[in-house]
Enzyme design. Structure first.
Site, short mmCIF file in Angstrom:
data_model
loop_
_atom_site.label_atom_id
_atom_site.label_comp_id
_atom_site.label_asym_id
_atom_site.label_seq_id
_atom_site.Cartn_x
_atom_site.Cartn_y
_atom_site.Cartn_z
N HIS A 7 0.85 -1.19 0.00
CA HIS A 7 0.00 0.00 0.00
C HIS A 7 0.88 1.23 0.00
O HIS A 7 1.93 1.25 0.63
CB HIS A 7 -0.90 0.02 1.24
CG HIS A 7 -2.08 0.93 1.09
ND1 HIS A 7 -2.00 2.28 1.33
CD2 HIS A 7 -3.34 0.68 0.69
CE1 HIS A 7 -3.18 2.82 1.11
NE2 HIS A 7 -4.02 1.89 0.71
N ASP A 34 -7.89 -5.33 -0.03
CA ASP A 34 -8.32 -6.21 -1.12
C ASP A 34 -7.93 -7.66 -0.93
O ASP A 34 -8.34 -8.52 -1.72
CB ASP A 34 -7.73 -5.70 -2.44
CG ASP A 34 -8.34 -4.36 -2.81
OD1 ASP A 34 -7.59 -3.40 -3.02
OD2 ASP A 34 -9.58 -4.27 -2.84
#
Ligand code: SDX
Length: 432
Positions: free
Chosen positions: A313, A371
């Site tokens: 991320h 996700d």
């Protein structure tokens, strides 16, 4: 924002005069160096492709501490909202800054429920698509098309228009997402049923048919609602920044949100849940847990171009708090459905265990993001892979709107217009 008791001085080794720039502080998080006058004072731009060190705006909606793995919506930790508020209360919070209390909550739920239907003409718009069109292509078109139906709420500078457009988008997105799904199946659309909850209504529009009564499973309903909350907003991510930039031209809110839908579709962003489940499926088909080591070697080989989807991320350099909540939701759903031994969930857990012990991931601070588990739980609920980003779109719509409205309400806002470092041909004449 407030002036910090600090300033930045930029000095140049070529003897150019140094430049002082103010430093501002927010309430929490990093301070900012105000470079707005840099070009006027120095004739130079800052250079920050990907905006790794750039604050594009000031905002009071969502705060992320990537090192701590903390996510706050209007100051409330995501863990508490996921546990103590439903998605529509969270929408109210993101839009208005405070959680609704008592009648406020009931009124907001009722207001949303009164706008869940879409114009009957929308079904003819869908007919222009092939049945096997990707649902995100359909949704990008449908959301943009909303501006053709609601001329009474397209003036982004009118607060009343912004309010009704927000209600319409939040209320109608589940209907549009379900229509995109049903269109691909060749099944009839299900009209919203407003005595159901927001999540229950969505599940019925997705999985119900006119042939029999659809009974909402409360565990799946709660899980769906929580999944919406976890995806509702996330500071200045790619799609939110797209909505802000698009909306800064003064275009109508439906068009700006459609731009966000298009951006979210990308596999590096909202499309990662679809890519992650495909990745898990491929590993499973090639031998499952026994093949994880081989797959991980590919991920670590720069030339393979293979990434561990659902990991890493830009901001979180610790565990994405949403990933932990998603894993918990996954557990609950799989238990409810008797799928505790779901091979993909077990594979995902093994991948996570190995990655969190592997130097390549540890040194790069790569952790599961929102996700990583969402695909497994959405798949268990019965949502097909190509609809995963549509679910993300449904949930993120409120965040996009809240951020867009915050920008437009800021008297200082201007149309976004970045500059560049030009590396093309110098001036030359056409020789013909
Ligand atoms: C979302 O921004 C948001 O807030 C987004 C989001 C939201 O709610 O809006 O949180 C939603 O988009 C979550 C992220 C979903 N994307 C994925 O899961 C796709 C896989 N992840 C990567 O593509 C990547 O981690 C990004 C795009 C998410 C972040 O990339 P960055 O910040 O640009 O980091 P990077 O690509 O520079 O990576 C740093 C290093 C690199 O290695 P080196 O060049 O230093 O050797 O880490 C490596 C990368 O190769 N790396 C990965 C990896 N992610 C980064 N290696 C293997 N697998 C990965 N997933």
């Amino acid at each position: 924002m407030k002036l910090a008791d600090n300033k930045a001085t930029l000095s140049f080794s070529n003897g150019s005069p140094s430049i002082d720039m103010p430093v501002y502080s927010g309430n929490i998080g990093p301070d900012v160096i105000d470079v707005r006058k840099l070009y006027a004072d120095s004739g130079m731009f800052t250079y920050d492709p990907g905006y790794l060190s750039t604050a594009s705006c000031q905002s009071g909606i969502t705060f992320i501490d990537g090192d701590k793995g903390e996510l706050l919506y209007r100051g409330y930790p995501i863990e508490q909202l996921a546990d103590k508020a439903d998605f529509l209360d969270t929408c109210y919070l993101l839009l208005n800054g405070e959680l609704p209390v008592g009648q406020q909550s009931k009124d907001f739920h009722k207001l949303i429920n009164q706008h869940t239907m879409v114009n009957e003409q929308m079904q003819f718009f869908l007919r222009g698509f092939r049945r096997d069109a990707h649902p995100m292509a359909v949704l990008t078109g449908l959301v943009g098309a909303l501006s053709a139906f609601y001329h009474d709420s397209t003036d982004i500078n009118n607060p009343e228009h912004r309010h009704i457009a927000a209600i319409r988008l939040i209320a109608k997105m589940p209907t549009l997402v379900a229509m995109a799904y049903k269109y691909g199946l060749g099944q009839p659309y299900m009209y919203p049923q407003n005595n159901l909850s927001y999540a229950g209504n969505f599940l019925r529009m997705m999985f119900g048919t006119p042939c029999e009564e659809y009974v909402v499973n409360p565990v799946l309903e709660r899980a769906m609602d929580r999944i919406f909350t976890l995806h509702a907003d996330h500071e200045q991510n790619a799609s939110t920044s797209t909505v802000r930039l698009c909306g800064s031209s003064g275009t109508n809110p439906f068009a700006a949100i459609a731009a966000g839908v298009a951006c979210l579709w990308g596999p590096a962003h909202g499309g990662a849940n679809e890519a992650c489940l495909k990745m898990l499926g491929e590993i499973q088909d090639s031998g499952g847990v026994a093949k994880v080591g081989e797959f991980m070697e590919k991920v670590k080989d720069k030339n393979s171009g293979v990434k561990l989807m659902g990991f890493g991320h830009r901001v979180y350099k610790n565990y994405d708090p949403r990933a932990k909540l998603m894993q918990k939701t996954c557990d609950e759903v799989l238990k409810e459905l008797g799928l505790e031994n779901d091979p993909l969930f077990k594979l995902a857990k093994e991948l996570e265990r190995i990655a969190l012990e592997d130097e390549y991931f540890v040194s790069r601070k790569l952790y599961p993001n929102v996700d990583f588990y969402s695909g497994v739980v959405l798949s268990a609920i019965g949502i097909p892979v190509n609809m995963f980003t549509g679910i993300f779109t449904l949930a993120r719509t409120v965040g996009w709107i809240a951020q867009l409205n915050e920008m437009i309400s800021d008297p200082e806002y201007k149309i976004g217009r970045p500059r560049q470092l030009y590396t093309g041909s110098v001036r030359r004449n056409v020789q013909r």
